[in-house]
Enzyme design. Structure first.
Site, mmCIF file in Angstrom:
data_model
loop_
_atom_site.group_PDB
_atom_site.id
_atom_site.type_symbol
_atom_site.label_atom_id
_atom_site.label_comp_id
_atom_site.label_asym_id
_atom_site.label_seq_id
_atom_site.Cartn_x
_atom_site.Cartn_y
_atom_site.Cartn_z
ATOM 1 N N ASN A 18 -12.889 -2.959 2.345
ATOM 2 C CA ASN A 18 -13.880 -2.236 2.509
ATOM 3 C C ASN A 18 -14.730 -2.228 1.222
ATOM 4 O OD1 ASN A 18 -12.824 -1.115 4.825
ATOM 5 N ND2 ASN A 18 -11.264 0.033 3.740
ATOM 6 N N HIS A 56 -10.306 -5.313 -3.516
ATOM 7 C CA HIS A 56 -8.972 -5.596 -2.804
ATOM 8 C C HIS A 56 -9.017 -6.106 -1.596
ATOM 9 C CE1 HIS A 56 -10.066 -1.461 -2.454
ATOM 10 N NE2 HIS A 56 -9.401 -1.172 -1.434
ATOM 11 N N ASP A 85 0.698 -1.283 0.115
ATOM 12 C CA ASP A 85 0.009 -0.018 0.010
ATOM 13 C C ASP A 85 0.771 1.125 -0.091
ATOM 14 O OD1 ASP A 85 -3.283 0.569 1.041
ATOM 15 O OD2 ASP A 85 -1.825 2.116 1.065
ATOM 16 N N ILE A 86 0.576 2.287 -0.650
ATOM 17 C CA ILE A 86 1.409 3.318 -0.960
ATOM 18 C C ILE A 86 1.294 4.471 0.282
ATOM 19 C CG2 ILE A 86 -0.435 5.171 -1.869
ATOM 20 C CD1 ILE A 86 1.604 5.856 -4.060
ATOM 21 N N GLU A 135 -12.248 3.429 -1.306
ATOM 22 C CA GLU A 135 -11.791 4.468 -2.063
ATOM 23 C C GLU A 135 -11.514 3.904 -3.421
ATOM 24 O OE1 GLU A 135 -8.382 6.136 -0.299
ATOM 25 O OE2 GLU A 135 -9.526 6.683 1.544
ATOM 26 N N VAL A 136 -11.129 2.775 -3.807
ATOM 27 C CA VAL A 136 -10.720 2.426 -5.136
ATOM 28 C C VAL A 136 -11.650 1.239 -5.628
ATOM 29 C CG1 VAL A 136 -8.850 1.223 -6.523
ATOM 30 C CG2 VAL A 136 -8.318 2.791 -4.606
ATOM 31 N N HIS A 181 -6.941 -5.768 2.267
ATOM 32 C CA HIS A 181 -5.716 -5.252 2.937
ATOM 33 C C HIS A 181 -5.334 -6.543 3.663
ATOM 34 C CE1 HIS A 181 -6.684 -0.843 2.183
ATOM 35 N NE2 HIS A 181 -8.040 -1.398 1.989
HETATM 36 P P1 5GP Z 1 -9.672 1.320 0.277
HETATM 37 O O1 5GP Z 1 -9.972 2.772 0.891
HETATM 38 O O2 5GP Z 1 -10.465 1.375 -1.138
HETATM 39 O O3 5GP Z 1 -9.913 0.259 1.115
HETATM 40 O O4 5GP Z 1 -7.992 1.365 0.067
HETATM 41 C C1 5GP Z 1 -7.523 1.946 -1.010
HETATM 42 C C2 5GP Z 1 -6.174 1.634 -0.476
HETATM 43 O O5 5GP Z 1 -5.288 1.811 -1.652
HETATM 44 C C3 5GP Z 1 -5.464 2.776 0.381
HETATM 45 O O6 5GP Z 1 -5.369 2.110 1.645
HETATM 46 C C4 5GP Z 1 -4.685 3.638 -0.625
HETATM 47 O O7 5GP Z 1 -3.202 3.953 0.452
HETATM 48 C C5 5GP Z 1 -4.036 2.446 -1.528
HETATM 49 N N1 5GP Z 1 -3.498 3.434 -2.671
HETATM 50 C C6 5GP Z 1 -4.543 4.196 -3.401
HETATM 51 N N2 5GP Z 1 -3.722 4.723 -4.434
HETATM 52 C C7 5GP Z 1 -2.699 3.754 -4.564
HETATM 53 C C8 5GP Z 1 -1.387 3.633 -5.403
HETATM 54 O O8 5GP Z 1 -1.303 4.525 -6.411
HETATM 55 N N3 5GP Z 1 -0.300 2.722 -5.026
HETATM 56 C C9 5GP Z 1 -0.643 1.686 -4.316
HETATM 57 N N4 5GP Z 1 0.243 0.904 -4.009
HETATM 58 N N5 5GP Z 1 -1.661 2.057 -3.243
HETATM 59 C C10 5GP Z 1 -2.507 2.963 -3.429
#
Ligand code: 5GP
Length: 120
Positions: free
Chosen positions: A91, A104, A33-34, A99-100, A106
Protein backbone atom coordinates in the site's frame (compact mmCIF):
# COMPACT_ATOMS: atom_id res chain seq x y z
CA UNK A 1 7.99 14.11 2.25
CA UNK A 2 10.69 13.28 4.76
CA UNK A 3 11.07 9.97 6.54
CA UNK A 4 9.47 9.92 10.02
CA UNK A 5 12.03 8.35 12.37
CA UNK A 6 9.32 7.61 14.90
CA UNK A 7 7.04 5.53 12.68
CA UNK A 8 6.13 2.19 14.22
CA UNK A 9 8.39 0.12 11.96
CA UNK A 10 11.38 2.38 12.66
CA UNK A 11 10.71 1.74 16.34
CA UNK A 12 10.50 -2.01 15.70
CA UNK A 13 13.86 -1.82 13.88
CA UNK A 14 15.36 -0.08 16.93
CA UNK A 15 13.88 -2.84 19.15
CA UNK A 16 11.80 -0.27 21.03
CA UNK A 17 8.70 -2.35 20.20
CA UNK A 18 8.72 -6.15 20.16
CA UNK A 19 7.93 -8.17 17.06
CA UNK A 20 7.55 -11.80 16.06
CA UNK A 21 10.44 -12.09 13.63
CA UNK A 22 10.17 -14.67 10.86
CA UNK A 23 13.29 -13.64 8.91
CA UNK A 24 16.21 -11.26 9.34
CA UNK A 25 19.43 -10.44 7.54
CA UNK A 26 21.70 -7.41 7.12
CA UNK A 27 19.18 -5.46 5.02
CA UNK A 28 15.78 -6.97 5.74
CA UNK A 29 13.43 -7.75 8.64
CA UNK A 30 10.22 -9.76 8.31
CA UNK A 31 7.72 -10.23 11.11
CA UNK A 32 4.11 -11.23 11.76
CA UNK A 33 1.45 -8.55 11.29
CA UNK A 34 -0.11 -7.61 14.64
CA UNK A 35 -3.60 -7.67 13.08
CA UNK A 36 -3.49 -10.59 10.63
CA UNK A 37 -5.90 -10.51 7.68
CA UNK A 38 -5.22 -14.17 6.76
CA UNK A 39 -3.80 -17.26 8.52
CA UNK A 40 -0.36 -16.19 7.27
CA UNK A 41 0.28 -12.43 7.31
CA UNK A 42 3.91 -11.39 7.24
CA UNK A 43 5.36 -7.91 6.77
CA UNK A 44 8.70 -7.63 4.97
CA UNK A 45 10.59 -4.36 5.46
CA UNK A 46 13.98 -3.00 4.45
CA UNK A 47 16.16 -1.92 7.36
CA UNK A 48 16.95 1.32 5.53
CA UNK A 49 14.78 4.41 5.99
CA UNK A 50 12.50 4.31 2.92
CA UNK A 51 8.98 5.70 2.98
CA UNK A 52 7.45 3.84 0.05
CA UNK A 53 8.09 1.43 -2.81
CA UNK A 54 8.81 4.48 -4.97
CA UNK A 55 11.39 5.81 -2.49
CA UNK A 56 12.91 2.33 -2.16
CA UNK A 57 13.18 1.81 -5.93
CA UNK A 58 14.72 5.24 -6.47
CA UNK A 59 17.08 5.47 -3.53
CA UNK A 60 17.98 2.01 -2.23
CA UNK A 61 21.21 0.38 -3.36
CA UNK A 62 21.19 -2.56 -5.76
CA UNK A 63 22.31 -4.73 -2.83
CA UNK A 64 19.36 -3.63 -0.69
CA UNK A 65 16.88 -4.18 -3.52
CA UNK A 66 18.27 -7.62 -4.28
CA UNK A 67 18.28 -8.55 -0.60
CA UNK A 68 14.65 -7.49 -0.26
CA UNK A 69 13.40 -9.64 -3.13
CA UNK A 70 15.62 -12.55 -2.11
CA UNK A 71 14.18 -12.36 1.40
CA UNK A 72 10.63 -12.56 0.06
CA UNK A 73 11.58 -15.67 -1.93
CA UNK A 74 13.28 -17.25 1.09
CA UNK A 75 10.25 -16.66 3.32
CA UNK A 76 7.84 -18.01 0.72
CA UNK A 77 9.99 -21.10 0.23
CA UNK A 78 10.57 -21.68 3.94
CA UNK A 79 6.83 -21.40 4.67
CA UNK A 80 5.98 -23.53 1.61
CA UNK A 81 3.50 -20.92 0.38
CA UNK A 82 3.84 -21.50 -3.36
CA UNK A 83 1.99 -24.81 -3.37
CA UNK A 84 -1.34 -23.21 -2.45
CA UNK A 85 -0.47 -19.69 -3.51
CA UNK A 86 -0.19 -16.37 -1.75
CA UNK A 87 -0.65 -12.63 -2.30
CA UNK A 88 1.77 -9.74 -1.88
CA UNK A 89 0.51 -6.20 -1.35
CA UNK A 90 2.26 -2.86 -0.98
CA UNK A 91 0.00 0.00 0.00
CA UNK A 92 1.27 3.47 -0.87
CA UNK A 93 0.05 6.86 0.27
CA UNK A 94 -3.46 8.11 0.91
CA UNK A 95 -5.41 6.30 -1.80
CA UNK A 96 -3.31 3.18 -1.29
CA UNK A 97 -4.31 3.11 2.38
CA UNK A 98 -0.74 3.09 3.70
CA UNK A 99 -0.83 3.43 7.48
CA UNK A 100 2.85 3.06 8.31
CA UNK A 101 5.21 5.34 6.33
CA UNK A 102 8.07 2.84 6.10
CA UNK A 103 8.05 0.72 2.92
CA UNK A 104 6.64 -2.75 3.57
CA UNK A 105 5.37 -5.73 1.61
CA UNK A 106 2.49 -7.77 3.00
CA UNK A 107 2.62 -11.53 2.37
CA UNK A 108 -0.84 -13.06 2.81
CA UNK A 109 -1.61 -16.78 2.57
CA UNK A 110 -3.25 -19.77 4.18
CA UNK A 111 -6.76 -19.55 2.69
CA UNK A 112 -8.37 -18.54 -0.60
CA UNK A 113 -7.98 -14.76 -0.63
CA UNK A 114 -10.81 -13.89 -2.98
CA UNK A 115 -10.74 -11.08 -5.48
CA UNK A 116 -7.94 -8.56 -5.35
CA UNK A 117 -10.25 -5.69 -4.41
CA UNK A 118 -13.72 -5.63 -2.87
CA UNK A 119 -16.57 -5.22 -5.36
CA UNK A 120 -17.51 -1.62 -6.09
P1 5GP B 1 -0.33 -0.58 5.75
O1 5GP B 1 -1.78 -0.26 6.01
O2 5GP B 1 0.56 0.58 6.06
O3 5GP B 1 -0.09 -1.18 4.41
O4 5GP B 1 0.03 -1.75 6.76
C1 5GP B 1 0.50 -1.54 8.06
C2 5GP B 1 0.38 -2.86 8.77
O5 5GP B 1 1.14 -2.78 9.95
C3 5GP B 1 -1.05 -3.22 9.20
O6 5GP B 1 -1.43 -4.46 8.59
C4 5GP B 1 -0.97 -3.31 10.72
O7 5GP B 1 -1.75 -4.36 11.27
C5 5GP B 1 0.51 -3.52 10.95
N1 5GP B 1 1.00 -3.01 12.22
C6 5GP B 1 0.75 -1.77 12.75
N2 5GP B 1 1.38 -1.63 13.92
C7 5GP B 1 2.06 -2.79 14.14
C8 5GP B 1 2.92 -3.24 15.19
O8 5GP B 1 3.20 -2.55 16.17
N3 5GP B 1 3.43 -4.49 15.06
C9 5GP B 1 3.15 -5.29 13.99
N4 5GP B 1 3.71 -6.51 13.97
N5 5GP B 1 2.36 -4.89 12.97
C10 5GP B 1 1.82 -3.66 13.06
Amino acid sequence: MTYDDNNIFARILRSEIPNETVYEDEHVLAFKDINPQAPVHILVIPKGAYISIEDFGENASAEEIKAFHAAVSKIVREKNLSAQGFRTITNTGLHGGQEVPHFHLHILAGKPLGRMLPEG
